[in-house]
Design a protein around this motif. Structure first.
Motif, mmCIF file in Angstrom:
data_model
loop_
_atom_site.group_PDB
_atom_site.id
_atom_site.type_symbol
_atom_site.label_atom_id
_atom_site.label_comp_id
_atom_site.label_asym_id
_atom_site.label_seq_id
_atom_site.Cartn_x
_atom_site.Cartn_y
_atom_site.Cartn_z
ATOM 1 N N ILE A 157 0.883 -1.177 0.000
ATOM 2 C CA ILE A 157 0.000 0.000 0.000
ATOM 3 C C ILE A 157 0.914 1.218 0.000
ATOM 4 N N ASN A 158 0.704 2.081 -0.963
ATOM 5 C CA ASN A 158 1.619 3.221 -1.135
ATOM 6 C C ASN A 158 0.901 4.561 -1.123
ATOM 7 N N ILE A 159 -0.173 4.637 -0.388
ATOM 8 C CA ILE A 159 -0.944 5.891 -0.345
ATOM 9 C C ILE A 159 -1.114 6.310 1.117
ATOM 10 N N PRO A 160 -1.453 7.585 1.354
ATOM 11 C CA PRO A 160 -1.732 7.985 2.748
ATOM 12 C C PRO A 160 -2.885 7.131 3.287
ATOM 13 N N THR A 161 -2.648 6.468 4.414
ATOM 14 C CA THR A 161 -3.637 5.501 4.914
ATOM 15 C C THR A 161 -3.974 5.807 6.374
ATOM 16 N N TYR A 162 -5.260 5.881 6.641
ATOM 17 C CA TYR A 162 -5.744 6.299 7.957
ATOM 18 C C TYR A 162 -6.427 5.111 8.627
ATOM 19 N N VAL A 163 -5.688 4.460 9.481
ATOM 20 C CA VAL A 163 -6.158 3.206 10.072
ATOM 21 C C VAL A 163 -7.066 3.491 11.266
ATOM 22 N N SER A 164 -8.169 2.743 11.330
ATOM 23 C CA SER A 164 -9.154 3.027 12.376
ATOM 24 C C SER A 164 -9.089 2.042 13.543
ATOM 25 N N ALA A 165 -8.041 1.220 13.589
ATOM 26 C CA ALA A 165 -7.914 0.265 14.694
ATOM 27 C C ALA A 165 -7.921 1.009 16.027
ATOM 28 N N GLY A 166 -8.667 0.472 16.967
ATOM 29 C CA GLY A 166 -8.795 1.119 18.275
ATOM 30 C C GLY A 166 -10.124 1.852 18.403
ATOM 31 N N GLN A 167 -10.634 2.324 17.254
ATOM 32 C CA GLN A 167 -11.873 3.107 17.261
ATOM 33 C C GLN A 167 -13.056 2.307 16.701
ATOM 34 N N GLU A 168 -12.802 1.026 16.366
ATOM 35 C CA GLU A 168 -13.789 0.283 15.578
ATOM 36 C C GLU A 168 -15.101 0.006 16.287
ATOM 37 N N PHE A 169 -15.093 0.055 17.623
ATOM 38 C CA PHE A 169 -16.340 -0.277 18.327
ATOM 39 C C PHE A 169 -17.415 0.790 18.146
ATOM 40 N N ILE A 170 -17.035 1.970 17.753
ATOM 41 C CA ILE A 170 -18.053 3.016 17.539
ATOM 42 C C ILE A 170 -18.887 2.641 16.316
ATOM 43 N N ILE B 129 -19.731 10.134 25.980
ATOM 44 C CA ILE B 129 -19.707 8.756 26.469
ATOM 45 C C ILE B 129 -18.432 8.031 26.033
ATOM 46 N N ASP B 130 -18.276 6.792 26.521
ATOM 47 C CA ASP B 130 -17.153 5.950 26.107
ATOM 48 C C ASP B 130 -17.564 5.055 24.943
ATOM 49 N N ASP B 131 -16.568 4.410 24.334
ATOM 50 C CA ASP B 131 -16.894 3.561 23.183
ATOM 51 C C ASP B 131 -17.262 2.131 23.579
ATOM 52 N N ASP B 132 -17.608 1.921 24.839
ATOM 53 C CA ASP B 132 -18.175 0.636 25.254
ATOM 54 C C ASP B 132 -19.497 0.460 24.507
#
Lengths: 278, 306
Positions: free
Chosen positions: A33-46, A201-204
């Protein structure tokens, strides 16, 4: 919905997001992958929680995400193969290679693309919601939420009383600038000042589920505190101590979650392998 | 009785809402005057939507409405307000079809006027939109031209910027090109300058100058008509592009395209390169009949002597 079932359904979606992103990280490091990439790991529960709630409500909302949007796309049922192809810059990608990581879209799931102006999806989502009167979700980051036009759009949404949910994925960071440096106010308070329902709120997943009774009846805003595991863009980590909701939920749900995690990890790995071989 | 541009805009807008379940967005639409008498007197329930004063957000809201394919009309009551409004329209609505294959047709009515209204509210600002992809720009000054703009909008699914001018609202007449053979010079006027160009031509011809007029209706895409090209090539001194915007924008660009095509000389006239104030002495107005006459004489007499 039964709490355990909701948690498991949400975990399953989050698991797809997490393992997808882990493959993204791997392929960023390998330079596939050779493009600017914005990973959402950690935020996925929302996104996973919102998608599970919408499924339960039998609502297919209009979705307006922004740059960190892989989890939104996957949670709401976007075609994962097309997202892989998109990240690889292929014409067969969900946005024919035009959207990259940050501007993906899918007509199948009512997900509209993002233009790169942070927060522009705020007023655009408001306009689409108003013109269609269709349930709509706008996902913003805590920094994008500061854009003046986001606030102008929210005020008008409140005035027009449209079926809009604005979700602020608040990871406390604008690249690396913390929220407290940028402002001394909260988006939930801004929403209240616009006479909307606003919550911090939290992402629970259960915290999000609690508010589902108000969804799509009147405009509301959920500022959801979360954590970004990887850098703003790219594969590096800001810290090894970041709280990880995924691991927390996996522990909480025990054997069931472990089985889901194992199965999905393999599934996603094979999906990437197959696409990379093409 | 012939209809005015004002009446045509109002009728077209009313029909558009009714036939297409569409919406008209804008600020202060229902205030005194109904934006110069061009906005149909309807309620919000009927599709006339009052926006807040948040101009940047409003451009986004209208772009979002454009995605619904209800083909909204967006009234921007002073073209200078596009400095705020244009950002999301240009970066989202205009790109949506190309990037995501989702058309976002919007009919943007940018309204110009002049005269002691300061540095932002006055004049046309179509150059703001001009450099960007995914947009059509048209500047109708006659009843029929307005219908051409609307029909094109309905036939396609583009974002269309309609550069209007209040000075044209009372007009009932069509403005034709005047392209005889062997002209001295041809005027290529845009927007409100088209009326002054007509007057200048009459005056200049009384003095023996041979002046042509090629009315620019479509600014983008700018298609150089064959008869324009032919007349320019046959002319003695080329042409002048006249605009109601600053010259470092549409006017210079169109002149460049005309030069490339015809290999003849072109000059530009438009707003002076300074800010406008709030009084007659500090106004920055589009080229007047007198200024156009002076410019034409300068070109013809100076070059004629060489």
């Amino acid at each position: 919905m039964n709490e355990k079932i909701f948690r498991l359904k949400t975990f399953e979606k989050a698991s797809y997001c997490r393992h997808f992103e882990e493959e993204v990280i791997k392929n960023l490091k390998l330079k596939n992958i050779n493009i600017p990439t914005y990973v959402s790991a950690g935020q996925e529960f929302i996104a996973a929680s919102m998608a599970t709630i919408c499924e339960d409500l039998k609502i297919k909302p209009l979705i307006f995400g922004q740059h960190r949007c892989h989890s939104i796309y996957i949670s709401f049922g976007g075609d994962k193969v097309k997202l892989i192809d998109e990240l690889l810059g292929r014409k067969t990608g969900c946005t024919k290679g035009m959207g990259g990581s940050a501007s993906i879209a899918s007509k199948e799931i009512n997900m509209f693309g993002h233009d790169g102006l942070m927060g522009s999806n705020g007023p655009i989502g408001v306009g689409a919601c108003f013109a269609t009167n269709h349930p709509t979700i706008v996902f913003l980051g805590d920094a994008a939420a500061e854009e003046d036009y986001v606030l102008g759009g929210l005020g008008w949404a409140s005035t027009k009383n449209i079926p809009l949910i604005t979700v602020v994925e608040d990871n406390n960071l604008s690249i690396l600038t913390e929220k407290k440096v940028r402002r001394n106010w909260e988006m939930s308070d801004v929403a209240k000042s616009f006479k909307m329902q606003g919550y911090n709120i939290d992402d629970d997943p259960i915290d999000l589920l609690k508010y589902s009774e108000i969804f799509f009846k009147k405009p509301c805003l959920l500022n959801v505190n979360t954590n970004r595991i990887f850098w703003h863009a790219g594969a590096g980590k800001d810290s090894d101590d970041t709280f990880d909701r995924y691991e927390e939920e996996k522990k909480r749900l025990g054997e069931d979650a472990l089985a889901i995690d194992k199965k999905i990890k393999e599934e996603i790995k094979n999906l990437w392998k197959k696409q990379l071989e093409k | 009785m012939e209809k005015t541009v004002r009446e045509i805009i109002k009728e077209t807008s009313r029909d558009h809402i009714k036939k297409n379940n569409s919406l008209i967005f804008g600020q202060c639409l229902s205030a005194v005057g109904w934006v110069g008498g061009t906005v149909p007197e309807l309620t919000e329930k009927e599709g006339l939507i009052e926006l807040s004063m948040a101009d940047v957000a409003n451009g986004g809201i209208v772009a979002g409405a454009g995605l619904s394919n209800r083909r909204p009309i967006y009234v921007i009551r002073y073209q200078g307000f596009n400095w705020f409004n244009a950002s999301i329209i240009l970066n989202y609505a205009c790109k949506s079809k190309e990037i995501w294959n989702v058309p976002c047709p919007i009919f943007i009515r940018g309204i110009a006027m002049e005269g002691s209204i300061g540095p932002v509210a006055g004049s046309s600002q179509h150059s703001i939109y001009f450099k960007m992809p995914g947009i059509k720009i048209i500047s109708p000054m006659t009843p029929n031209e307005y219908l051409i703009a609307y029909k094109d909008f309905m036939k396609n699914d583009d974002v269309m910027y309609v550069s209007e001018h209040r000075g044209s609202y009372s007009n009932t007449k069509e403005l034709n090109d005047h392209l005889d053979d062997n002209l001295d010079l041809i005027l290529f006027p845009i927007s409100i300058t088209r009326f002054e160009a007509q007057k200048a031509k009459i005056e200049l011809e009384k003095e023996g100058y041979k002046i042509g007029i090629a009315n620019i209706l479509w600014i983008k895409p700018f298609l150089i008509k064959k008869e324009w090209e032919k007349a320019v090539i046959k002319s003695k001194f080329g042409g002048v592009v006249l605009d109601d915007d600053y010259t470092d924008g549409v006017a210079s660009n169109l002149a460049y395209q005309l030069i490339k095509r015809t290999k003849k000389n072109f000059e530009v006239m438009g707003l002076k390169d300074r800010s406008a104030g709030f009084s007659k002495t500090t106004d920055n107005l589009p080229p007047s009949k007198e200024e156009i006459i002076k410019k034409c004489k300068e070109i013809i007499d100076k070059k004629g002597k060489l």
